[in-house]
Design a protein around this motif. Structure first.
Motif, PDB file in Angstrom:
ATOM      1  N   PRO A 188       0.829  -1.210   0.000  1.00 23.46           N
ATOM      2  CA  PRO A 188       0.000   0.000   0.000  1.00 23.46           C
ATOM      3  C   PRO A 188       0.860   1.254   0.000  1.00 23.46           C
ATOM      4  O   PRO A 188       2.027   1.236   0.371  1.00 23.46           O
ATOM      5  CB  PRO A 188      -0.806  -0.129   1.296  1.00 23.46           C
ATOM      6  N   GLU A 189       0.259   2.348  -0.423  1.00 24.33           N
ATOM      7  CA  GLU A 189       0.966   3.614  -0.527  1.00 24.33           C
ATOM      8  C   GLU A 189       0.271   4.668   0.322  1.00 24.33           C
ATOM      9  O   GLU A 189      -0.939   4.610   0.540  1.00 24.33           O
ATOM     10  CB  GLU A 189       1.016   4.084  -1.984  1.00 24.33           C
ATOM     11  N   ALA A 190       1.051   5.624   0.783  1.00 27.31           N
ATOM     12  CA  ALA A 190       0.503   6.757   1.519  1.00 27.31           C
ATOM     13  C   ALA A 190       1.206   8.015   1.033  1.00 27.31           C
ATOM     14  O   ALA A 190       2.409   8.001   0.748  1.00 27.31           O
ATOM     15  CB  ALA A 190       0.699   6.586   3.023  1.00 27.31           C
ATOM     16  N   GLY A 225       5.400   9.200   9.064  1.00 28.64           N
ATOM     17  CA  GLY A 225       6.248   8.386   8.196  1.00 28.64           C
ATOM     18  C   GLY A 225       6.747   7.138   8.892  1.00 28.64           C
ATOM     19  O   GLY A 225       6.701   6.038   8.327  1.00 28.64           O
ATOM     20  N   ALA A 226       7.210   7.287  10.133  1.00 30.75           N
ATOM     21  CA  ALA A 226       7.708   6.129  10.878  1.00 30.75           C
ATOM     22  C   ALA A 226       6.579   5.149  11.181  1.00 30.75           C
ATOM     23  O   ALA A 226       6.759   3.925  11.098  1.00 30.75           O
ATOM     24  CB  ALA A 226       8.372   6.594  12.170  1.00 30.75           C
ATOM     25  N   HIS A 227       5.402   5.686  11.520  1.00 32.17           N
ATOM     26  CA  HIS A 227       4.261   4.832  11.859  1.00 32.17           C
ATOM     27  C   HIS A 227       3.811   4.008  10.655  1.00 32.17           C
ATOM     28  O   HIS A 227       3.605   2.785  10.768  1.00 32.17           O
ATOM     29  CB  HIS A 227       3.116   5.714  12.359  1.00 32.17           C
ATOM     30  N   LEU A 228       3.702   4.643   9.511  1.00 33.95           N
ATOM     31  CA  LEU A 228       3.239   3.930   8.315  1.00 33.95           C
ATOM     32  C   LEU A 228       4.324   3.016   7.752  1.00 33.95           C
ATOM     33  O   LEU A 228       4.018   1.962   7.177  1.00 33.95           O
ATOM     34  CB  LEU A 228       2.786   4.930   7.260  1.00 33.95           C
ATOM     35  N   ALA A 229       5.578   3.391   7.907  1.00 33.73           N
ATOM     36  CA  ALA A 229       6.661   2.521   7.432  1.00 33.73           C
ATOM     37  C   ALA A 229       6.668   1.209   8.205  1.00 33.73           C
ATOM     38  O   ALA A 229       6.970   0.150   7.649  1.00 33.73           O
ATOM     39  CB  ALA A 229       8.009   3.234   7.569  1.00 33.73           C
ATOM     40  N   GLU A 230       6.322   1.268   9.495  1.00 28.95           N
ATOM     41  CA  GLU A 230       6.237   0.035  10.279  1.00 28.95           C
ATOM     42  C   GLU A 230       5.124  -0.880   9.768  1.00 28.95           C
ATOM     43  O   GLU A 230       5.180  -2.098   9.958  1.00 28.95           O
ATOM     44  CB  GLU A 230       5.992   0.367  11.753  1.00 28.95           C
ATOM     45  N   LEU A 231       4.116  -0.280   9.121  1.00 25.33           N
ATOM     46  CA  LEU A 231       3.010  -1.058   8.563  1.00 25.33           C
ATOM     47  C   LEU A 231       3.261  -1.432   7.106  1.00 25.33           C
ATOM     48  O   LEU A 231       2.342  -1.825   6.396  1.00 25.33           O
ATOM     49  CB  LEU A 231       1.705  -0.252   8.682  1.00 25.33           C
ATOM     50  N   ASN A 232       4.512  -1.280   6.674  1.00 22.36           N
ATOM     51  CA  ASN A 232       4.933  -1.707   5.330  1.00 22.36           C
ATOM     52  C   ASN A 232       4.390  -0.820   4.221  1.00 22.36           C
ATOM     53  O   ASN A 232       4.238  -1.251   3.078  1.00 22.36           O
ATOM     54  CB  ASN A 232       4.543  -3.160   5.049  1.00 22.36           C
ATOM     55  N   TYR A 233       4.077   0.429   4.528  1.00 20.42           N
ATOM     56  CA  TYR A 233       3.629   1.368   3.513  1.00 20.42           C
ATOM     57  C   TYR A 233       4.824   1.962   2.789  1.00 20.42           C
ATOM     58  O   TYR A 233       5.864   2.242   3.401  1.00 20.42           O
ATOM     59  CB  TYR A 233       2.830   2.507   4.139  1.00 20.42           C
ATOM     60  N   SER A 234       4.687   2.183   1.494  1.00 13.93           N
ATOM     61  CA  SER A 234       5.618   3.054   0.781  1.00 13.93           C
ATOM     62  C   SER A 234       5.061   4.474   0.877  1.00 13.93           C
ATOM     63  O   SER A 234       3.844   4.673   0.938  1.00 13.93           O
ATOM     64  CB  SER A 234       5.760   2.627  -0.682  1.00 13.93           C
ATOM     65  N   LEU A 235       5.949   5.453   0.905  1.00 12.46           N
ATOM     66  CA  LEU A 235       5.551   6.819   1.232  1.00 12.46           C
ATOM     67  C   LEU A 235       5.911   7.771   0.104  1.00 12.46           C
ATOM     68  O   LEU A 235       6.933   7.610  -0.570  1.00 12.46           O
ATOM     69  CB  LEU A 235       6.240   7.272   2.527  1.00 12.46           C
ATOM     70  N   ARG A 236       5.049   8.757  -0.087  1.00 12.73           N
ATOM     71  CA  ARG A 236       5.343   9.866  -1.001  1.00 12.73           C
ATOM     72  C   ARG A 236       5.192  11.161  -0.236  1.00 12.73           C
ATOM     73  O   ARG A 236       4.238  11.353   0.530  1.00 12.73           O
ATOM     74  CB  ARG A 236       4.374   9.871  -2.190  1.00 12.73           C
ATOM     75  N   PHE A 237       6.157  12.072  -0.426  1.00 10.43           N
ATOM     76  CA  PHE A 237       6.111  13.377   0.224  1.00 10.43           C
ATOM     77  C   PHE A 237       6.081  14.464  -0.848  1.00 10.43           C
ATOM     78  O   PHE A 237       6.982  14.566  -1.677  1.00 10.43           O
ATOM     79  CB  PHE A 237       7.325  13.572   1.137  1.00 10.43           C
ATOM     80  N   LEU A 238       5.011  15.268  -0.819  1.00  6.09           N
ATOM     81  CA  LEU A 238       4.837  16.366  -1.758  1.00  6.09           C
ATOM     82  C   LEU A 238       4.655  17.666  -0.985  1.00  6.09           C
ATOM     83  O   LEU A 238       4.259  17.656   0.188  1.00  6.09           O
ATOM     84  CB  LEU A 238       3.621  16.127  -2.651  1.00  6.09           C
ATOM     85  N   GLY A 267      -4.105   4.447  -1.460  1.00  3.41           N
ATOM     86  CA  GLY A 267      -3.848   4.569  -0.036  1.00  3.41           C
ATOM     87  C   GLY A 267      -4.281   5.919   0.486  1.00  3.41           C
ATOM     88  O   GLY A 267      -4.848   6.743  -0.253  1.00  3.41           O
ATOM     89  N   PRO A 268      -4.014   6.196   1.758  1.00  3.11           N
ATOM     90  CA  PRO A 268      -4.448   7.453   2.366  1.00  3.11           C
ATOM     91  C   PRO A 268      -3.581   8.632   1.955  1.00  3.11           C
ATOM     92  O   PRO A 268      -2.435   8.472   1.549  1.00  3.11           O
ATOM     93  CB  PRO A 268      -4.307   7.174   3.868  1.00  3.11           C
ATOM     94  N   VAL A 269      -4.150   9.819   2.056  1.00  2.96           N
ATOM     95  CA  VAL A 269      -3.428  11.077   1.858  1.00  2.96           C
ATOM     96  C   VAL A 269      -3.569  11.892   3.139  1.00  2.96           C
ATOM     97  O   VAL A 269      -4.680  12.055   3.662  1.00  2.96           O
ATOM     98  CB  VAL A 269      -3.987  11.866   0.658  1.00  2.96           C
ATOM     99  N   LEU A 270      -2.435  12.372   3.655  1.00  2.00           N
ATOM    100  CA  LEU A 270      -2.441  13.195   4.856  1.00  2.00           C
ATOM    101  C   LEU A 270      -1.836  14.546   4.508  1.00  2.00           C
ATOM    102  O   LEU A 270      -0.691  14.615   4.038  1.00  2.00           O
ATOM    103  CB  LEU A 270      -1.644  12.531   5.977  1.00  2.00           C
ATOM    104  N   ALA A 271      -2.575  15.617   4.715  1.00  2.00           N
ATOM    105  CA  ALA A 271      -2.093  16.971   4.440  1.00  2.00           C
ATOM    106  C   ALA A 271      -1.778  17.675   5.753  1.00  2.00           C
ATOM    107  O   ALA A 271      -2.654  17.811   6.609  1.00  2.00           O
ATOM    108  CB  ALA A 271      -3.139  17.749   3.652  1.00  2.00           C
ATOM    109  N   LEU A 272      -0.532  18.111   5.904  1.00  2.00           N
ATOM    110  CA  LEU A 272      -0.088  18.873   7.070  1.00  2.00           C
ATOM    111  C   LEU A 272       0.037  20.327   6.625  1.00  2.00           C
ATOM    112  O   LEU A 272       0.993  20.702   5.949  1.00  2.00           O
ATOM    113  CB  LEU A 272       1.246  18.335   7.585  1.00  2.00           C
ATOM    114  N   LEU A 273      -0.952  21.130   6.999  1.00  2.00           N
ATOM    115  CA  LEU A 273      -1.100  22.468   6.460  1.00  2.00           C
ATOM    116  C   LEU A 273      -0.847  23.526   7.519  1.00  2.00           C
ATOM    117  O   LEU A 273      -1.062  23.298   8.711  1.00  2.00           O
ATOM    118  CB  LEU A 273      -2.516  22.646   5.895  1.00  2.00           C
ATOM    119  N   GLY A 274      -0.417  24.690   7.056  1.00  2.00           N
ATOM    120  CA  GLY A 274      -0.412  25.854   7.916  1.00  2.00           C
ATOM    121  C   GLY A 274      -1.753  26.563   7.795  1.00  2.00           C
ATOM    122  O   GLY A 274      -2.753  25.967   7.389  1.00  2.00           O
ATOM    123  N   LYS A 275      -1.753  27.821   8.129  1.00  2.00           N
ATOM    124  CA  LYS A 275      -2.987  28.587   8.020  1.00  2.00           C
ATOM    125  C   LYS A 275      -3.249  28.876   6.548  1.00  2.00           C
ATOM    126  O   LYS A 275      -2.491  29.603   5.898  1.00  2.00           O
ATOM    127  CB  LYS A 275      -2.881  29.897   8.803  1.00  2.00           C
TER     128      LYS A 275
END
Length: 474
Positions: A239-241, A287-300, A383-391
């Motif tokens: 899976p991907e995140a 990233g560490a949490h999902l990597a433990e669950l065998n996810y591949s990660l993308r950072f944009l 897979g899931p998408v998580l957005a870490l946003l400012g104001k």
């Protein structure tokens, strides 16, 4: 003695200054008394320190320095051991006082003598420990050495190496298990729907596409449809995140003093803020949490570019996909020196109430646009998408809202000084299909993570538990 101590120490030692003073007195006495022997003694006493001063600057002892960090990269608030090996490579004898120059964050710089008592083979070895409470890349060193001549009359200090860079990565916070990542097997691998021994009738097929290998052509289906058909195999996949990290200056600055950090003498200070530090820690932890669950990660980033393309600590700044332990280490190193980007001044549009970059009115239009949407669409529903946003503004929230349609689950965290003012932004995201929450920089990260599973009540309960734990610790 007090007078000698007040004299400059970078030219002569106390002994050297004493000889110069004695030489001056001898010359004065020779002038008054007319004694040639006092004149010769005075000249000798004055010339000897000056000759030693010239000699120590012309003939400099040479050294080779080897510095090792263990571990080579260290998390914030963890200890790294610095091992130094110093060897003399040129002519010279005698003892040398050395000092390892450290950034101010580490306190007093360690000093030591060369050669060490335990020196072997002409190499002296030293060891000390460092702990940093802030992430970043800092220069450790150089080693500066204070040399004296054989008579101990003059002094000279200079650097004998260039120093080395220590990378301090953000420490991941342990996150509680939740259903945020979506359905997965025990080892984090998505389940397959392919049967163990499928018959010809069970095989799923699709039309032939250019580039498909001929070995996948399903001839019975081809005969039935009158066109080339290939087997569509649903194999077990990782899976991907996707994590969207908003590192725009305008999104994380809310007023005077909200952004801190400026380049110091060691170049270690970062342009950042409390809200952005929360986002960096969240990115590392997720990233560490999902990597433990065998996810591949993308950072944009907010513009759809690789999130770390401007990080000076990124091993691969143009990469956006990471997997396995090596990928997680690359993420940690990339986050070490990431900082706020874009114009560092913002103005408020009094007509619309929208913050814009000074001198760059198009900056707000370049985020959450087609480039980001195309990147998400290329990995649709994987897979899931998580957005870490400012104001963000209401217009930006409406631009980002459709992105939820490309994700199996879409989660947004808005980190701001005033979460209560984000109601309209959160509502716009939720209408688009995002599960969204606004938090302060003081909010517990595990509490915000649990919110997506259990709602606002769980977040405040977890926050209260964290506060009680801190009070007990005190």
């Amino acid at each position: 003695m007090a007078l000698l101590d007040s004299l400059p120490r970078h030219l002569f030692s106390s002994r050297g200054w004493g000889l110069l003073a004695a030489g001056a007195v001898s010359l004065l006495c020779a002038q008054v008394m007319g004694r040639r022997d006092l004149l010769a003694l005075g000249v000798l006493l004055v010339v000897l320190p000056l000759v030693s001063l010239a000699g120590i600057r012309v003939v400099k002892p040479r050294f080779r320095v080897y510095r090792e960090f263990s571990p080579s990269t260290v998390e914030t608030d963890s200890v790294t051991t610095v091992r130094l090996a110093v060897a003399r490579t040129g002519l010279g004898t005698g003892r040398v006082i050395m000092e390892e120059r450290l950034p101010p964050r580490f306190g007093e710089s360690p000093a030591f003598r060369f050669p060490a008592r335990s020196a072997s083979g002409g190499t002296s070895r030293y060891e000390y420990h460092l702990r940093s409470g802030k992430r970043g890349q800092v220069t450790i060193g150089p080693v500066s050495a204070e040399f004296t001549d054989p008579f101990g009359l003059s002094l000279h200090r200079h650097s004998i190496d260039d120093g080395d860079t220590l990378t301090v990565t953000p420490a991941a916070v342990e996150l509680p298990p939740t259903g945020l990542a979506g359905a997965r097997g025990n080892d984090g691998i998505t389940a397959t729907r392919t049967r163990a021994n499928p018959s010809d009738d069970d095989v799923m097929t699709r039309e032939y596409r250019h580039g498909d290998p001929m070995r996948r052509v399903h001839w019975p289906a081809t005969a039935r449809h009158g066109a080339l058909m290939v087997r569509q195999e649903e194999s077990v996949t990782t899976p991907e995140a996707t994590v969207i990290l908003d590192h725009r200056f305008v999104a994380h600055s809310s007023g005077y003093g909200s952004v801190f950090g400026s380049p110091g003498e060691d170049g270690s200070d970062l342009v950042t803020s409390d809200t952005f530090e929360w986002a960096v820690t969240a990115a590392m932890s997720v990233g560490a949490h999902l990597a433990e669950l065998n996810y591949s990660l993308r950072f944009l980033d907010a513009a759809g570019e690789p999130a770390f393309h401007r990080s000076t600590s990124a091993p691969e700044p143009d990469s956006e996909e990471y997997s396995g332990a090596a990928g997680l280490q690359s993420i940690a190193e990339s986050l070490a020196a990431i900082q706020l980007t874009g114009p560092h001044h913002a103005r408020r549009d009094h007509d619309t109430g929208r913050r814009e970059h000074a001198g760059n009115a198009d900056a707000a239009q370049s985020v959450f646009d087609d480039r980001l949407m195309d990147k998400l669409a290329a990995h649709r529903m994987r897979g899931p998408v998580l957005a870490l946003l400012g104001k963000i503004s209401l217009a930006e929230a409406r631009a980002l809202a459709p992105a939820a349609g490309y994700a199996a689950n879409a989660f947004a965290v808005v980190i701001t000084d005033k979460p209560a003012d984000c109601h309209d932004v959160l509502e716009a995201l939720r209408v688009g299909g995002w599960r969204a929450v606004a938090v302060e920089a003081s909010t517990s990260l595990p509490a915000a993570w649990m919110y997506f599973d259990e709602g606002e009540a769980a977040m405040w309960t977890a926050a209260a538990d964290v506060r009680r734990g801190a009070e007990v610790g005190r």
